[in-house]
Design an enzyme around this catalytic site. Structure first.
Site, PDB file in Angstrom:
ATOM      1  N   ASP A 144       0.855  -1.182   0.000  1.00  0.00           N
ATOM      2  CA  ASP A 144       0.000   0.000   0.000  1.00  0.00           C
ATOM      3  C   ASP A 144       0.900   1.244   0.000  1.00  0.00           C
ATOM      4  O   ASP A 144       2.130   1.153   0.108  1.00  0.00           O
ATOM      5  CB  ASP A 144      -0.968   0.010   1.193  1.00  0.00           C
ATOM      6  CG  ASP A 144      -2.169   0.926   0.910  1.00  0.00           C
ATOM      7  OD1 ASP A 144      -2.115   1.726  -0.048  1.00  0.00           O
ATOM      8  OD2 ASP A 144      -3.162   0.857   1.655  1.00  0.00           O
TER       9      ASP A 144
HETATM   10  C1  NOJ Z   1      -3.987   4.011   0.151  1.00  0.00           C
HETATM   11  C2  NOJ Z   1      -5.183   3.144   0.349  1.00  0.00           C
HETATM   12  O1  NOJ Z   1      -5.080   2.472   1.584  1.00  0.00           O
HETATM   13  C3  NOJ Z   1      -5.403   2.109  -0.760  1.00  0.00           C
HETATM   14  O2  NOJ Z   1      -6.649   1.517  -0.568  1.00  0.00           O
HETATM   15  C4  NOJ Z   1      -5.284   2.736  -2.112  1.00  0.00           C
HETATM   16  O3  NOJ Z   1      -5.515   1.785  -3.110  1.00  0.00           O
HETATM   17  C5  NOJ Z   1      -3.909   3.363  -2.239  1.00  0.00           C
HETATM   18  N1  NOJ Z   1      -3.745   4.384  -1.226  1.00  0.00           N
HETATM   19  C6  NOJ Z   1      -3.667   3.957  -3.619  1.00  0.00           C
HETATM   20  O4  NOJ Z   1      -4.377   5.114  -3.786  1.00  0.00           O
END
Ligand code: NOJ
Length: 767
Positions: free
Chosen positions: A280
Site C-alpha cells: 500500500d
Molecule cells: C492508500 C489506500 O489504503 C489504498 O486503498 C489505495 O488503493 C492506495 N492508497 C492507492 O491510492
C-alpha cells in the site's frame, strides 16, 4: 542518436512480436535475460503519476525516471492522452521498451459511479455487483487504465472505522462471494481491451484496526484470522485476482508489508496464489514507524523477502535494493521472483503485444457514462437501499401534494457518490431535489431547504469534506427557514446523515450518531407532527436509536453513486420496491461495537432478544446486546411469510448431501425481491464456534400472493471450520440449520453429522 532510436524501435518490435508468439514463461525469461539488475529493480517501483495523491509521493517527476527504466507502473492519472504519453516514454525511450502497468483506485465505478461497496453489498445481487465491476473496467480501460485497486475485501465489525464503507460488511461468506464476483467482473480472461486487472486489498486484517481508528494496531488469534477474516482474500485469490495489496497494519506484531508468514506462507504456499503483491501507499517506509527495522534499506529488504513484489511510493526498492544485493542481504533470486511476477502481470494484460491496448481514444464516447451504464448504476443503487422502518406504510409516497425536502444532502451533487471516486464528474450528476422534481413532474410540489450544516463545528465538517464540500450557513437561520418550509408540506423527507467523505480512508468517527445540528433539526421537524421520512446517507452502520423511536420511515441510502437521485425517487415513490438487506449489524449504541451477528456464545450468554439486564451474564447495564437492526435485515413494500424447514434427512454422513427446504410466500400486494438466508450453527465442536454463520442465500422474486419452495443443499463443506493453521476440520455432532429473512428471525431445525472426524491439510503455514 538516430541509431539509438532505431535500436529502441527495433527492440520494441521484437518485444511485441515475440510476446504474441511465445508462452508467458518463455517470453518473460527471455526478456529478463536481457535486463540489468537496475532495470529489474525499476520494474518493482510504482509511483503516482501526477494529478491525484493520497499521501506525499517522494518523487512525481516521473517522465525522466520512466525513460531511465526506473518505474514499472504509475497510478491515479486520468485521461487516455496523458497515459499514452507516459506509455510512449516507457516504450520508446527506455532501453528495453517495457510498457508500464497503469493503475487507479476505480473502487465503485469510473465516471458512472455505483453505490459505495458497503451499499452494493446490501443488494445481495452478485450478478449486479459483478456487472458493476464489468462496467467500471470497461469505462476505466477506455481511458487508459489497466489495473484497479479493488476489490477491498476487509471484514469489518467496527463501524467507527471509516473504511467499512469500502468493504462488503461483516460476513466472510458473503464477502467471499462478492470479492470473487468483482474479480471476475474486472478481469474476465484478460483477452479483451476492456478487461482490467484486479488488486485484492488490504492483505490482511486491515478492517480489524483497534477501536476503529484508521491505521491502528491489529491483534487477533490465527483461529479467528482463518475463520472470520481470511476467507474473502482466499476466495478472491482463487477467483484468479491478478494482484494483491498489503495492508498498513501489523499482523502478529510484524507489519503486513514485511510479514513472511502472511505473504509467502499463507498467500503463496498455502493458497497457491500466482499473481503479484504490491504494497500500500508508502507502507514500506511506515514499517519504520511501527518500530520495526533500522532504516529504509533494511525494511525494503524485509518487504521483498516476505514476498512483496512492487513498492507503492516508498521509493525503498528503487533506492536501496541494489545496495542490499551487493551486500548479500537480498538475493538475486528474490529480485528475479518479484520482477518476473510484475512482468507476468503485464504479459497477462497483453501490454507486450500492444502497449497502447488501453489507450484507444475513440472508446471514451462509446464506453463511458453511457445510458446503459447509468441504468445499471441506477438499478443497483435502488437495490442497495435498506428500508429500516416504515410505520403505517408512510412509504411509498404518492406523487401528489406538497413534499418538503430538508437537509444538507438534499441539493448537493458531489456528495451523492460517497468516498473513492477518483475519476468522477459531479457536474453531470443530479441532486436529490432534481431527482424528486423529475419524478413528480407537475403532479406534486417539491419545496427545499438545507436546514443545517452537516456538522456544527466548521473545522470538523471541513476536515471531513476532502474536496466534496457542503455549503455552510448559520444553523439557527437555516433551521428557521426549514421549519417554515416544512410547515407548508404534507410530508417531510429528510436527506441527512454523513457527507461523502465522513467515511472512507482516514475518516474514523468515535461516535456514529446523526451529527449534532442535523439531529437538532430533525427533532424540531418531528415536532411538527407531520409524517417524516429519513433518507440516511452514510458510509457505515450508524446509530439510529432516537430516529427509530421518533421518525415514521427510515431508508438507509448509503451513497448510491452517480445515479443516486433518480434511484431514490424510484424507491421513494414506489416505482421500485426496496429490497436491500443489511450486511452490517446496526448498533443501538456505539459502546456495543464491535458488533456482529456471527459472534461466539461466551460461557455466560444472554438469549438474543432479552429485554433486561442479567447479573453475572455477558451483557451491559445500560443497553441490550442485540443490534437495533440485525445483519440481513431489510423491509419491503410487501410482506413475506416463512414456513417451517423440512430436511430430506435429519442425519448425514460425511459424503451425504441433505436438502433443507422452506416455503416462502409473498403475503402483501407488491411483487418484490426477498433474500432467503441459510445459517448454520455447530453446537458442540473442539473449539468455540459462532452462534450462527451465513452459509447460503437465495435472492428470489415473488409476485404478490405467490409461494415458492426454496431449497439449500447442505454438504460437509458447509459444516467445516479452519484450525489455527488453516487446515479444514470436519467434526461429527449436532448442528442447527436456520433459515430466515434476516439473521435474527429464523426457523430452526437440528441436523446430526454422524460421520467421522476429518482434518484436511490445506498446506503448511507458520513454520
Ligand atoms: C492508500 C489506500 O489504503 C489504498 O486503498 C489505495 O488503493 C492506495 N492508497 C492507492 O491510492
Amino acid at each position: 542518436m538516430k541509431k539509438n532510436i532505431i535500436t529502441l524501435v527495433f527492440s520494441f518490435l521484437v518485444l511485441s512480436l515475440s510476446a504474441q508468439k511465445k508462452p508467458m514463461e518463455e517470453f518473460v525469461s527471455d526478456l529478463m535475460s536481457r535486463m540489468t539488475l537496475q532495470e529489474k529493480i525499476g520494474q518493482l517501483n510504482l509511483q503516482v503519476a501526477g494529478d491525484i495523491t493520497t499521501g506525499s509521493a517522494q518523487d512525481t517527476q516521473v517522465g525522466g525516471a520512466i525513460a531511465d527504466g526506473k518505474i514499472g507502473g504509475v497510478f491515479n492519472l486520468k485521461g487516455a492522452d496523458k497515459i499514452r504519453a507516459l506509455q510512449e516514454i516507457a516504450v520508446k525511450k527506455s532501453r528495453l521498451g517495457i510498457p508500464l502497468i497503469v493503475g487507479m483506485d476505480v473502487i465503485h465505478g469510473y465516471e458512472t459511479i455505483f453505490p459505495i461497496p458497503l451499499g452494493m453489498s446490501c443488494s445481495w445481487n452478485l450478478e449486479g455487483i459483478e456487472n458493476s465491476a464489468r462496467i467500471a473496467a470497461r469505462e476505466a480501460s477506455a481511458d487508459g487504465i489497466c489495473w484497479t485497486y479493488s476489490p477491498m475485501v476487509d471484514i469489518c465489525l467496527d463501524a467507527r472505522w471509516g473504511r467499512s464503507s469500502e468493504g462488503s460488511g461483516e460476513d466472510p461468506y458473503l464477502g467471499s462471494l462478492i470479492g470473487a464476483a468483482m474479480v471476475k467482473g474486472y478481469q474476465g480472461d484478460y483477452s479483451r481491451n476492456d478487461n482490467i486487472m484486479a488488486c485484492v486489498k488490504h492483505y490482511a486484517l486491515y478492517g480489524a484496526s483497534e477501536a476503529g481508528r484508521d491505521y491502528n494496531t491489529v491483534d487477533m488469534s490465527r483461529l479467528r484470522m482463518f475463520n472470520q477474516y481470511f476467507p474473502p482474500y482466499k476466495a478472491a485469490a482463487e477467483a484468479g485476482a491478478g494482484s494483491f495489496m498489503t495492508s498498513f497494519n501489523i499482523v502478529d506484531g510484524v507489519p503486513a508489508t514485511a510479514n513472511n508468514w502472511l505473504i509467502n506462507e499463507v498467500l503463496y504456499k498455502q493458497w497457491k496464489y500466482d499473481g503479484f503483491v504490491v504494497t500500500d501507499y508508502g507502507s514500506i517506509g511506515e514499517i519504520l514507524s511501527h518500530g520495526v527495522g533500522e532504516d529504509l534499506k533494511e525494511v525494503s529488504a524485509m518487504a521483498l523477502k516476505a514476498g512483496t513484489d512492487m513498492d507503492m511510493c516508498s521509493m525503498g526498492f528503487l533506492t536501496t535494493l541494489e545496495q542490499s544485493v551487493n551486500e548479500g542481504k537480498v538475493s538475486l533470486t528474490d529480485i528475479d521472483r518479484a520482477c518476473r511476477r510484475v512482468l507476468e502481470a503485464k504479459y497477462k494484460l497483453g501490454l507486450f503485444a500492444d502497449p497502447y491496448k488501453y489507450c484507444d481514444k475513440k472508446r471514451r464516447a462509446k464506453n463511458i457514462y453511457t445510458d446503459e451504464n447509468r441504468t445499471a448504476a441506477r438499478n443497483l443503487a435502488a437495490e442497495s437501499f435498506v428500508l429500516l422502518k416504515n410505520e403505517n406504510n408512510v412509504l411509498p409516497l404518492k406523487k401528489q401534494g406538497v413534499i418538503a425536502l430538508i437537509g444538507p444532502l438534499g441539493d448537493n451533487r458531489a456528495n451523492m457518490v460517497g468516498t473513492w471516486t477518483v475519476a468522477y464528474t459531479p457536474e453531470r450528476y443530479s441532486t436529490v431535489k432534481e431527482g424528486l422534481e423529475r419524478a413528480v413532474g407537475d403532479k406534486a410540489t417539491i419545496l427545499y431547504a438545507q436546514g443545517c450544516n452537516v456538522v456544527g463545528d466548521a473545522a470538523v465538517q471541513e476536515a471531513g469534506a476532502f474536496g466534496k464540500p457542503v455549503p455552510r450557513g448559520d444553523d439557527a437561520k437555516m433551521r428557521a427557514e426549514a421549519l417554515a418550509v416544512a410547515a407548508k408540506a404534507d410530508v417531510i423527507v429528510c436527506a441527512m446523515g454523513e457527507s461523502a467523505e465522513m467515511s472512507g480512508e482516514s475518516s474514523s468517527r468515535a461516535d456514529i450518531v446523526m451529527p449534532d445540528v442535523q439531529q437538532k433539526l430533525l427533532k424540531e421537524l418531528v415536532k411538527l407532527g407531520k409524517p417524516v421520512v429519513l433518507l440516511n446517507f452514510t458510509g457505515r452502520a450508524t446509530v439510529l436509536t432516537w430516529e427509530n423511536e421518533n421518525v415514521d420511515a427510515i431508508m438507509n441510502v448509503w451513497f448510491g453513486g452517480s445515479e443516486t437521485a433518480d434511484a431514490i425517487a424510484d424507491v421513494l415513490f414506489g416505482d421500485k420496491v426496496p429490497c436491500g438487506h443489511l450486511t452490517v449489524s446496526m448498533p443501538q449504541a456505539v459502546g456495543q461495537v464491535p458488533l456482529y451477528y456471527n459472534s461466539l456464545n461466551t460461557g455466560r450468554p444472554v438469549q438474543s432478544g432479552a429485554d433486561k439486564y442479567y447479573k453475572y451474564r455477558s451483557n451491559y447495564l445500560d443497553v441490550r446486546n442485540d443490534a437495533l437492526f440485525p445483519f440481513g435485515y431489510g423491509l419491503s413494500y410487501t410482506t413475506f411469510s416463512y414456513g417451517d424447514i423440512k430436511l430430506s434427512s435429519a442425519e448425514m454422513e460425511n459424503d451425504d448431501v441433505v436438502t433443507a427446504t422452506i416455503t416462502v410466500k409473498n403475503t402483501g400486494d407488491r411483487d418484490a425481491y426477498d433474500v432467503v438466508q441459510l445459517y448454520i450453527r455447530d453446537l458442540a465442536a473442539s473449539v468455540s464456534r459462532p452462534v450462527k454463520e451465513l452459509k447460503g442465500f437465495e435472492r428470489i422474486w415473488l409476485k404478490s400472493g405467490q409461494s415458492r419452495e426454496i431449497s439449500f443443499k447442505i454438504d460437509a463443506s458447509m459444516l467445516c471450520f479452519y484450525d489455527a493453521e488453516g487446515n479444514t476440520v470436519l467434526e461429527p455432532g449436532k448442528f442447527d440449520i436456520m433459515i430466515g429473512a434476516d439473521s435474527r428471525h429464523v426457523k430452526t431445525t437440528p441436523l446430526i453429522l454422524k460421520g467421522s472426524k476429518e482434518r484436511v491439510e490445506t498446506g503448511r503455514a507458520g513454520e
